[in-house]
Design a protein around this motif. Structure first.
Motif: not given
Length: 72
Positions: A42, A72, A10, A37-39
């Motif tokens: 971010n 997804d 993160e 990280t997720q995207t």
């Protein structure tokens, strides 16, 4: 010199615009960096400034290996 590493899960929560400068010299100083990280968005949101997209792309350009997954 002894190699070292930074493992950041993160990473968007502690990344700063200064990370771009650090990453430009990390390999030559034998520092391996793993940012998770997720995207990518971010990173852009947290780096901010006048040109967050360009700063984020500059940061990512300094990573030698990039792995992206889509789940997804």
């Amino acid at each position: 010199m002894r190699p070292c590493f930074i493992w950041g899960d993160e990473a968007q929560y502690w990344i700063t615009p200064e990370a771009v400068k650090f990453q430009t010299v990390a390999r030559s100083k034998r520092i391996a960096t793993v940012y998770l990280t997720q995207t990518i968005s971010n990173y852009m949101a947290m780096i901010g400034g006048a040109t967050p997209r360009e700063s984020t792309m500059a940061l990512l350009a300094n990573f030698v290996t990039k792995i992206a997954h889509r789940n997804d």
